[in-house]
Design a protein around this motif. Structure first.
Motif, PDB file in Angstrom:
ATOM      1  N   PHE A  70      39.365  36.280  45.465  1.00 45.57           N
ATOM      2  CA  PHE A  70      38.325  35.529  44.768  1.00 45.57           C
ATOM      3  C   PHE A  70      36.926  35.890  45.271  1.00 45.57           C
ATOM      4  O   PHE A  70      36.744  36.219  46.442  1.00 45.57           O
ATOM      5  N   GLU A  71      35.966  35.795  44.362  1.00 46.81           N
ATOM      6  CA  GLU A  71      34.556  35.948  44.698  1.00 46.81           C
ATOM      7  C   GLU A  71      33.809  34.706  44.214  1.00 46.81           C
ATOM      8  O   GLU A  71      33.931  34.319  43.054  1.00 46.81           O
ATOM      9  N   GLU A  72      33.036  34.097  45.095  1.00 45.47           N
ATOM     10  CA  GLU A  72      32.282  32.904  44.727  1.00 45.47           C
ATOM     11  C   GLU A  72      30.969  33.328  44.061  1.00 45.47           C
ATOM     12  O   GLU A  72      30.163  34.052  44.655  1.00 45.47           O
ATOM     13  N   LEU A 490      38.502  32.213  49.656  1.00 51.17           N
ATOM     14  CA  LEU A 490      38.264  30.799  49.371  1.00 51.17           C
ATOM     15  C   LEU A 490      37.800  30.026  50.605  1.00 51.17           C
ATOM     16  O   LEU A 490      37.743  28.804  50.583  1.00 51.17           O
ATOM     17  N   SER A 492      35.530  28.139  52.874  1.00 46.58           N
ATOM     18  CA  SER A 492      34.299  27.402  52.591  1.00 46.58           C
ATOM     19  C   SER A 492      34.336  26.080  53.335  1.00 46.58           C
ATOM     20  O   SER A 492      35.411  25.508  53.543  1.00 46.58           O
ATOM     21  N   ASP A 511      40.712  31.449  37.233  1.00 46.11           N
ATOM     22  CA  ASP A 511      39.598  31.250  38.137  1.00 46.11           C
ATOM     23  C   ASP A 511      39.584  29.787  38.575  1.00 46.11           C
ATOM     24  O   ASP A 511      40.350  28.965  38.060  1.00 46.11           O
ATOM     25  N   SER A 522      31.008  25.101  42.982  1.00 42.56           N
ATOM     26  CA  SER A 522      31.471  26.437  43.338  1.00 42.56           C
ATOM     27  C   SER A 522      32.313  26.992  42.196  1.00 42.56           C
ATOM     28  O   SER A 522      33.114  26.270  41.603  1.00 42.56           O
ATOM     29  N   TRP A 524      34.799  30.272  41.645  1.00 44.75           N
ATOM     30  CA  TRP A 524      35.470  31.420  42.232  1.00 44.75           C
ATOM     31  C   TRP A 524      36.115  32.243  41.122  1.00 44.75           C
ATOM     32  O   TRP A 524      37.001  31.756  40.419  1.00 44.75           O
TER      33      TRP A 524
END
Length: 630
Positions: A70-72, A490, A492, A511, A522, A524
């Motif tokens: 995942f990319e935030e 993930l 955080s 997602d 947020s 992701w």
């Protein structure tokens, strides 16, 4: 973190949890950790306190990834606005029930462009984020007519109240009338809550849509939390009742809470509807704060019975979120309840732990057992057959989620097995100093104040579970999980509440979106580095079909089972889940490297069954009116 502490003469035995995260020499994401048991002895020098006499590793786990799943991207996507609360105590570190809860989130395609949008309630007005299709969102709440009213908007539910194909919105408020926004089909909404008979004015939290009588019309169930002018009693059954509204089919609803026996008075926070025992009728599972949860079994005659005790799912605790899925691949629905975990609860049995005033002080062993039970953490319930469930959280390793809220099952790596993601946090103060032990001291010593709704303390600018790591549990084999948030992308320590699955970029891979409490949300994006394939199933029921029972257009309550690569998984179509939220109506199934699912089986709410063989990866849209029952 100290998970256990025991006195052994002049020695002390402790169990310590360790987690190390970061990047390796090649730039890869790494994490490792586990539990260590150590025996401490007094140092010969008094100023040095204790020293380790011996230590051993109880368990240890290492993981790495060259690139995260995942990319935030929230800031880049347009989610920079910070959540603001309406109630005065929300921003204060004051332990009082109810004011640190919002907000939730709802997934819907409100304008029918094929892209999933996001609705987020707020204390300074609601937000409707329209998905532009280019990776960004724009807030169109005012233009669409869903900005709301003055007050603390908290819960969000998207469902099609009149089966016209356009998703509507139900928004819950704390001590303001709840609002029902009817979708006109032109990008705007009309508020019809009072006219529809569902403008409940109470301390409302989550809501769920279900067709409890299977007449093809979605009904509405609304949870109510105890008011702030008093706290929970010992049994935590003194909240105002929940409400079940029957859909009359003419744009109005009738409150049938009492005759249906759904007017439960737990301090209700989260709910999801699903046919948990496989009898064809949608049930309700409710996560309650401070006490036992509620499992309302649908009797099929317009009434429900709370069978939580009989089914083994009373789960006393601080219930916050609910997610239903089939985590072990046996084709039966299991569920997860996000709860409050307190690994330090060993200190509750210390003779120095403060007791409430007389006569409660006489029951120290009872108080200790009760508080330890309440703080044992999140619960994973596996369907055991015969209408019963077994709690498998400890074996699975998914209990320690801290002060947790929203929870979802999500097959993040698309290997066919659903993983679990949980968000958490309470009050993030300016100072990092935490007061969890002080909180628990006050929960006991000042219990009578808490019961009366009087704040038991004020921790000022300090924090209370303010910077807690998120938990992502990777499903290893259908029985055991590994916590891999750091290498999954993930990791955080944001303070978050509502959590849903959505497909932001339309690539067929799930997602994740989480709302922030006094912080920004947020988002992701699942980058799917393994290029695993997926099958996205979207159903359309046939409300006007002939027969005794019918499906709503949203096909609420339908169960879809997909078999691929030797793995089976069942999911349910629901509206209302996680915490204060409702997720995507599409169901995401991972196929791994398989080009097709071996079999797809749909059990419609009408009772009809559809079976498809060799279904190619991609998007599968099934309309009940167009498929033959087999």
């Amino acid at each position: 973190m100290i998970f256990d502490f025991r006195r052994q003469g002049d020695r002390r035995q402790i169990v310590v949890g360790v987690l190390l995260t970061g990047k390796g020499k090649q730039g890869e994401f790494r994490q490792e950790g586990g539990k260590l048991r150590a025996v401490l002895k007094p140092s010969r020098r008094a100023d040095l306190g204790w020293q380790i006499e011996s230590a051993s590793v109880l368990d240890w786990f290492e993981a790495s990834a060259s690139e995260p799943l995942f990319e935030e991207v929230a800031e880049k996507a347009g989610f920079s606005r910070t959540h603001k609360a309406f109630l005065s105590n929300a921003a204060r570190n004051v332990p009082i029930p109810g004011e640190h809860m919002p907000p939730g989130v709802a997934v819907l395609d409100f304008d029918g462009d094929g892209r999933e949008d996001l609705f987020v309630p707020g204390g300074d007005g609601n937000r409707l984020y329209r998905n532009r299709g280019d990776g960004t969102y724009e807030d169109v709440a005012t233009k669409a007519g869903v900005a709301g009213q003055v007050g603390e908007a908290i819960g969000a539910l998207a469902f099609d109240i009149d089966n016209d194909g356009w998703p509507d919105l139900y928004v819950t408020y704390l001590y303001r009338p709840n609002l029902l926004f009817h979708n006109r089909g032109d990008g705007t909404f009309e508020e019809v809550g009072k006219k529809a008979g569902v403008a409940l004015n109470d301390y409302c939290t989550s809501a769920a849509a279900l067709d409890y009588d299977r007449d093809g019309l979605p009904d509405l169930y609304v949870l109510v939390y105890g008011p702030p002018d008093r706290g929970p009693n010992i049994q935590a059954d003194n909240a105002p009742p929940n409400h079940l509204f029957h859909n009359n089919g003419d744009g109005t609803f009738t409150d049938v809470s009492k005759p249906s026996r759904t007017d439960d008075t737990g301090w209700a926070l989260a709910v999801e509807s699903a046919d948990l025992d496989g009898d064809g009728w949608p049930d309700l599972y409710i996560a309650n704060d401070f006490g036992n949860n509620t499992y309302l079994h649908n009797n099929g005659d317009g009434t429900f019975t709370n069978i939580a005790g009989k089914a083994g799912v009373k789960d006393p605790g601080f219930g916050m979120g609910v997610a239903v899925d089939d985590y072990d691949g046996d084709g039966r629905l299991d569920f997860y309840v996000s709860n409050y975990s307190f690994p330090y609860n060993w200190f509750l049995s210390d003779p120095r732990y403060p007791m409430p005033e007389f006569p409660y002080s006489l029951g120290r062993p009872l108080v200790w057992r009760r508080l330890k039970l309440l703080s044992r953490g999140s619960s994973l319930f596996r369907a055991a057959g015969g209408g019963r469930f077994e709690r498998t959280s400890d074996e699975a390793g998914v209990w320690d989620t801290s002060w947790s809220w929203g929870a979802v099952f999500v097959d993040a790596d698309m290997d066919g097995r659903p993983d679990i993601f949980v968000v958490n946090g309470m009050v993030t103060g300016k100072n990092p100093k935490e007061h969890e032990i002080d909180f628990w001291n006050l929960m006991s010593a000042e219990y009578k104040k808490f019961e009366k709704g009087i704040p038991t303390g004020d921790f000022g600018e300090d924090s209370l579970w303010g910077r807690v790591p998120k938990r992502f549990y990777k499903n290893l084999d259908g029985r055991h999980f590994a916590e891999l948030a750091a290498v999954t992308g993930l990791e955080s320590d944001a303070n978050q509440r509502g959590l849903v699955i959505t497909d932001s970029n339309g690539d067929g891979v799930p997602d994740l979106f989480a709302t922030g409490f006094l912080q920004r949300p947020s988002l992701w994006i699942n980058r799917n580095p393994s290029r695993a394939r997926s099958l996205v199933v979207t159903l359309q029921g046939h409300p006007d079909a002939s027969g005794r029972y019918h499906s709503s257009r949203d096909a609420l309550g339908a169960t879809v089972t997909v078999e691929a690569g030797g793995i089976r998984r069942a999911q349910v179509v629901s509206a209302g889940s996680s915490f204060l939220s409702s997720g995507s109506r599409s169901l995401y199934f991972g196929l791994g490297d398989a080009a097709a699912a071996h079999r797809v089986t749909v059990l419609w709410p009408s009772g009809k069954r559809t079976k498809l063989e060799t279904v190619p990866a991609g998007k599968l849209r099934l309309a009940e009116a167009e498929v033959s029952a087999r």
